[in-house]
Design an enzyme around this catalytic site. Structure first.
Site, PDB file in Angstrom:
ATOM      1  N   ARG A  75       0.815  -1.234   0.000  1.00 53.13           N
ATOM      2  CA  ARG A  75       0.000   0.000   0.000  1.00 53.13           C
ATOM      3  C   ARG A  75       0.843   1.276   0.000  1.00 53.13           C
ATOM      4  O   ARG A  75       0.365   2.334   0.386  1.00 53.13           O
ATOM      5  CB  ARG A  75      -0.974   0.017   1.176  1.00 53.13           C
ATOM      6  CG  ARG A  75      -1.920  -1.176   1.177  1.00 53.13           C
ATOM      7  CD  ARG A  75      -3.118  -0.937   2.057  1.00 53.13           C
ATOM      8  NE  ARG A  75      -3.985  -2.099   2.052  1.00 53.13           N
ATOM      9  CZ  ARG A  75      -3.967  -3.063   2.965  1.00 53.13           C
ATOM     10  NH1 ARG A  75      -3.114  -3.005   3.974  1.00 53.13           N
ATOM     11  NH2 ARG A  75      -4.771  -4.086   2.876  1.00 53.13           N
TER      12      ARG A  75
ATOM     13  N   LYS B 123       2.036  11.256 -11.481  1.00 50.57           N
ATOM     14  CA  LYS B 123       1.126  10.405 -12.248  1.00 50.57           C
ATOM     15  C   LYS B 123       1.858   9.109 -12.558  1.00 50.57           C
ATOM     16  O   LYS B 123       2.958   9.128 -13.125  1.00 50.57           O
ATOM     17  CB  LYS B 123       0.721  11.071 -13.561  1.00 50.57           C
ATOM     18  CG  LYS B 123      -0.439  12.023 -13.420  1.00 50.57           C
ATOM     19  CD  LYS B 123      -0.928  12.453 -14.795  1.00 50.57           C
ATOM     20  CE  LYS B 123      -2.086  13.417 -14.692  1.00 50.57           C
ATOM     21  NZ  LYS B 123      -2.508  13.916 -16.007  1.00 50.57           N
TER      22      LYS B 123
ATOM     23  N   GLU C 185       7.257  17.690 -25.432  1.00 51.03           N
ATOM     24  CA  GLU C 185       6.668  18.067 -24.139  1.00 51.03           C
ATOM     25  C   GLU C 185       7.212  19.427 -23.668  1.00 51.03           C
ATOM     26  O   GLU C 185       6.548  20.120 -22.902  1.00 51.03           O
ATOM     27  CB  GLU C 185       6.931  16.981 -23.085  1.00 51.03           C
ATOM     28  CG  GLU C 185       6.373  15.591 -23.436  1.00 51.03           C
ATOM     29  CD  GLU C 185       4.869  15.401 -23.166  1.00 51.03           C
ATOM     30  OE1 GLU C 185       4.160  16.402 -22.994  1.00 51.03           O
ATOM     31  OE2 GLU C 185       4.426  14.231 -23.139  1.00 51.03           O
TER      32      GLU C 185
ATOM     33  N   GLU D 260      -5.616  16.660 -10.751  1.00 50.26           N
ATOM     34  CA  GLU D 260      -6.305  17.018 -12.000  1.00 50.26           C
ATOM     35  C   GLU D 260      -7.808  17.201 -11.833  1.00 50.26           C
ATOM     36  O   GLU D 260      -8.624  16.621 -12.551  1.00 50.26           O
ATOM     37  CB  GLU D 260      -6.012  15.978 -13.092  1.00 50.26           C
ATOM     38  CG  GLU D 260      -6.210  16.557 -14.493  1.00 50.26           C
ATOM     39  CD  GLU D 260      -5.650  15.672 -15.603  1.00 50.26           C
ATOM     40  OE1 GLU D 260      -4.445  15.348 -15.549  1.00 50.26           O
ATOM     41  OE2 GLU D 260      -6.412  15.337 -16.509  1.00 50.26           O
TER      42      GLU D 260
ATOM     43  N   ARG E 131      -4.808  21.035 -14.104  1.00 55.71           N
ATOM     44  CA  ARG E 131      -3.734  20.140 -14.554  1.00 55.71           C
ATOM     45  C   ARG E 131      -4.009  19.546 -15.934  1.00 55.71           C
ATOM     46  O   ARG E 131      -3.076  19.143 -16.639  1.00 55.71           O
ATOM     47  CB  ARG E 131      -3.497  19.031 -13.514  1.00 55.71           C
ATOM     48  CG  ARG E 131      -2.300  18.176 -13.858  1.00 55.71           C
ATOM     49  CD  ARG E 131      -1.838  17.287 -12.735  1.00 55.71           C
ATOM     50  NE  ARG E 131      -0.765  16.435 -13.200  1.00 55.71           N
ATOM     51  CZ  ARG E 131      -0.002  15.700 -12.430  1.00 55.71           C
ATOM     52  NH1 ARG E 131      -0.175  15.700 -11.124  1.00 55.71           N
ATOM     53  NH2 ARG E 131       0.964  14.952 -12.949  1.00 55.71           N
TER      54      ARG E 131
HETATM   55  P1  NAD Z   1      10.908   5.535 -22.636  1.00 56.67           P
HETATM   56  O1  NAD Z   1      10.841   5.439 -21.187  1.00 56.67           O
HETATM   57  O2  NAD Z   1      10.420   4.396 -23.437  1.00 56.67           O
HETATM   58  O3  NAD Z   1      12.409   5.852 -23.045  1.00 56.67           O
HETATM   59  C1  NAD Z   1      12.718   6.020 -24.395  1.00 56.67           C
HETATM   60  C2  NAD Z   1      13.858   5.092 -24.851  1.00 56.67           C
HETATM   61  O4  NAD Z   1      15.093   5.652 -24.442  1.00 56.67           O
HETATM   62  C3  NAD Z   1      13.814   3.702 -24.263  1.00 56.67           C
HETATM   63  O5  NAD Z   1      14.250   2.785 -25.227  1.00 56.67           O
HETATM   64  C4  NAD Z   1      14.820   3.784 -23.127  1.00 56.67           C
HETATM   65  O6  NAD Z   1      15.363   2.540 -22.765  1.00 56.67           O
HETATM   66  C5  NAD Z   1      15.855   4.681 -23.709  1.00 56.67           C
HETATM   67  N1  NAD Z   1      16.650   5.454 -22.782  1.00 56.67           N
HETATM   68  C6  NAD Z   1      16.264   6.021 -21.620  1.00 56.67           C
HETATM   69  N2  NAD Z   1      17.236   6.799 -21.134  1.00 56.67           N
HETATM   70  C7  NAD Z   1      18.267   6.701 -21.983  1.00 56.67           C
HETATM   71  C8  NAD Z   1      19.554   7.281 -22.047  1.00 56.67           C
HETATM   72  N3  NAD Z   1      19.940   8.194 -21.158  1.00 56.67           N
HETATM   73  N4  NAD Z   1      20.367   6.946 -23.057  1.00 56.67           N
HETATM   74  C9  NAD Z   1      19.954   6.061 -24.019  1.00 56.67           C
HETATM   75  N5  NAD Z   1      18.745   5.501 -24.036  1.00 56.67           N
HETATM   76  C10 NAD Z   1      17.916   5.830 -23.032  1.00 56.67           C
HETATM   77  O7  NAD Z   1      10.100   6.813 -23.180  1.00 56.67           O
HETATM   78  P2  NAD Z   1       9.936   8.292 -22.619  1.00 56.67           P
HETATM   79  O8  NAD Z   1       9.750   9.135 -23.804  1.00 56.67           O
HETATM   80  O9  NAD Z   1      10.961   8.642 -21.634  1.00 56.67           O
HETATM   81  O10 NAD Z   1       8.563   8.212 -21.809  1.00 56.67           O
HETATM   82  C11 NAD Z   1       7.343   7.948 -22.460  1.00 56.67           C
HETATM   83  C12 NAD Z   1       6.361   7.453 -21.446  1.00 56.67           C
HETATM   84  O11 NAD Z   1       6.139   8.456 -20.461  1.00 56.67           O
HETATM   85  C13 NAD Z   1       5.012   7.108 -22.011  1.00 56.67           C
HETATM   86  O12 NAD Z   1       4.587   5.862 -21.541  1.00 56.67           O
HETATM   87  C14 NAD Z   1       4.097   8.199 -21.495  1.00 56.67           C
HETATM   88  O13 NAD Z   1       2.783   7.785 -21.336  1.00 56.67           O
HETATM   89  C15 NAD Z   1       4.750   8.538 -20.199  1.00 56.67           C
HETATM   90  N6  NAD Z   1       4.463   9.886 -19.711  1.00 56.67           N
HETATM   91  C16 NAD Z   1       4.049  10.005 -18.428  1.00 56.67           C
HETATM   92  C17 NAD Z   1       3.817  11.262 -17.908  1.00 56.67           C
HETATM   93  C18 NAD Z   1       3.439  11.418 -16.464  1.00 56.67           C
HETATM   94  O14 NAD Z   1       3.072  12.523 -16.051  1.00 56.67           O
HETATM   95  N7  NAD Z   1       3.551  10.376 -15.667  1.00 56.67           N
HETATM   96  C19 NAD Z   1       3.988  12.410 -18.702  1.00 56.67           C
HETATM   97  C20 NAD Z   1       4.422  12.234 -20.013  1.00 56.67           C
HETATM   98  C21 NAD Z   1       4.655  10.962 -20.511  1.00 56.67           C
HETATM   99  N1  GLY Z   2       1.793  14.863 -18.316  1.00 58.29           N
HETATM  100  C1  GLY Z   2       0.523  15.261 -17.836  1.00 58.29           C
HETATM  101  C2  GLY Z   2       0.461  15.474 -16.378  1.00 58.29           C
HETATM  102  O1  GLY Z   2       1.404  15.255 -15.667  1.00 58.29           O
HETATM  103  O2  GLY Z   2      -0.560  15.860 -15.871  1.00 58.29           O
END
Ligand code: NAD
Ligand code: GLY
Length: 368
Positions: free
Chosen positions: A128, A150, A192, A244, A248
């Site tokens: 939890r 999130k 972003e 949110e 947000r």
């Molecule tokens: P990702 O986590 O898949 O990373 C992208 C790629 O880069 C992967 O292949 C990873 O292994 C590689 N990588 C990571 N760091 C590296 C480095 N320093 N050097 C070389 N390779 C590296 O993708 P992302 O774009 O970081 O994240 C996308 C995800 O984030 C989505 O699932 C999206 O829904 C989520 N997201 C969440 C929020 C939130 O508020 N929680 C906001 C925006 C996006």
């Molecule tokens: N990336 C959208 C949020 O954090 O609310």
């Protein structure tokens, strides 16, 4: 090699009462012990990472936090958005149980948004709730996903539909990690960053536009500013509306169209940031159709997205399929899809839109 003991970082605070925490931004952070000040000490820690990031940064992190934890395990998840699901989440729970992790075990999410979202969700659920730290290694994670609590996994029927709000104890953005990021992933992170301009800060959009070439060539000073300013804007939004209830949602500009592209194409085909970039172009067109902004701003946002190396034309899923996919969105209420649109430069609101208008935007912005 022993880790460096001190370093310099810039801190952006996230003010959430007893859930407040800092974002530490700088270079040389992962391998330095003082970066981790404030993280609770515990008998056990688990670094959750993936098969790509582990060989690059897991050893440096383990060494730097060795003074805080008696045992440190490293779990390497399969890499990619296609693995952001129940099966992979269960690998984290398996590891936590097999290593007899207790309520004080600290999870370190070492990677991009996929590792961060899944580790955060695991931390929210295990016993939890156990403490976790975001060690963001992609540009996208440093400017958005690691901040604000999130956490989620995908479902085949909808993106990020299963998750929880759960805040980390600390976010660390080591700008050095951006040097190893593939070009496509780097551009995805720029999406972003661009987002924050039209929704909150037109002066930042001016700056991004003027410095796009330098950002694309990963100029360290420009990247430091872009990450800082993005985190400041996100901290301001999250500080006012953690869960949110309203404001947000503006951070979802471009995401309703974008999530439909990601789910419709199959997770991992389009990167999240690519889908958001194209989704922002589509949401800008919708803002114009709703009579909120003029075509000059739509053209400008489109040019900036394109200059960041991102797609500006959506895939040919067909308007019916887009609409079906967009129904499965956390902003949908009583079956009505609500879009984040720009109501004036530097400001966004959430609005429904007539189906016919949305169809027109899809026809205008997507491959026939
Ligand atoms: P990702 O986590 O898949 O990373 C992208 C790629 O880069 C992967 O292949 C990873 O292994 C590689 N990588 C990571 N760091 C590296 C480095 N320093 N050097 C070389 N390779 C590296 O993708 P992302 O774009 O970081 O994240 C996308 C995800 O984030 C989505 O699932 C999206 O829904 C989520 N997201 C969440 C929020 C939130 O508020 N929680 C906001 C925006 C996006
Ligand atoms: N990336 C959208 C949020 O954090 O609310």
């Amino acid at each position: 090699m022993t880790p460096a003991t001190s370093n310099v970082f810039h801190e952006v605070p996230i003010d959430l009462g007893d859930r407040s925490y800092p974002i530490r931004i700088g270079t040389g952070l992962i391998g330095t012990a003082s970066t981790w000040a404030g993280v609770p000490s515990s008998a056990h820690a688990l670094i959750v990472t993936n098969t790509t990031v582990a060989p690059l940064y897991a050893q440096a992190l383990s060494r730097a936090i060795a003074g805080k934890h008696q045992t440190i395990d490293v779990l390497q998840l399969p890499d990619g958005e296609a693995h952001k699901n129940w099966q992979t989440l269960n690998l984290i729970f398996d590891e936590l149980l097999q290593t007899a992790s207790d309520r004080k075990t600290v999870l370190y999410a070492l990677g991009g948004g996929v590792v961060g979202d899944m580790t955060g969700f695991a931390a929210a659920c295990y016993m939890r709730g156990v403490p976790f730290v975001q060690v963001a290694t992609t540009l996208l994670a440093q400017v958005d996903s690691s901040v604000g609590g999130k956490t989620a996994i995908n479902h085949t029927l909808g993106k990020n539909m299963i998750g929880a709000f759960y805040q980390p104890r600390l976010v660390v953005c080591d700008l050095d990690t951006l040097a190893t990021l593939p070009a496509r992933e780097f551009s995805a992170g720029l999406a972003e960053i661009i987002k924050y301009g039209p929704i909150a800060d037109m002066a930042f959009l001016d700056w991004i536009e003027a410095n796009m070439q330098g950002l694309m060539s990963r100029d360290p000073a420009l990247l430091a500013h872009a990450v800082r300013r993005s985190c400041e804007i996100k901290a301001w939004v999250v500080g006012q509306d953690e869960r949110e209830a309203g404001l947000r949602a503006i951070l979802n500009f471009g995401h309703t169209f974008g999530h439909a592209i990601e789910a419709g194409m199959g997770y991992g085909q389009w990167l999240h940031g690519e889908a958001v970039g194209c989704g922002m172009v589509m949401a800008s067109h919708l803002s114009q159709q709703l009579g909120l902004i003029d075509s000059a701003l739509v053209d400008r946002i489109t040019r900036i997205v394109q200059a960041a190396g991102l797609p500006i034309t959506g895939p040919a899923l067909g308007a019916d399929r887009y609409l079906e996919l967009m129904q499965v969105d956390k902003k949908t209420e009583a079956g009505e899809i609500r879009f984040v649109v720009i109501d004036k430069p530097g400001s966004a609101v959430m609005r429904p839109a007539p189906d016919a208008m949305v169809r027109q935007v899809i026809e205008q912005c997507c491959v026939a």
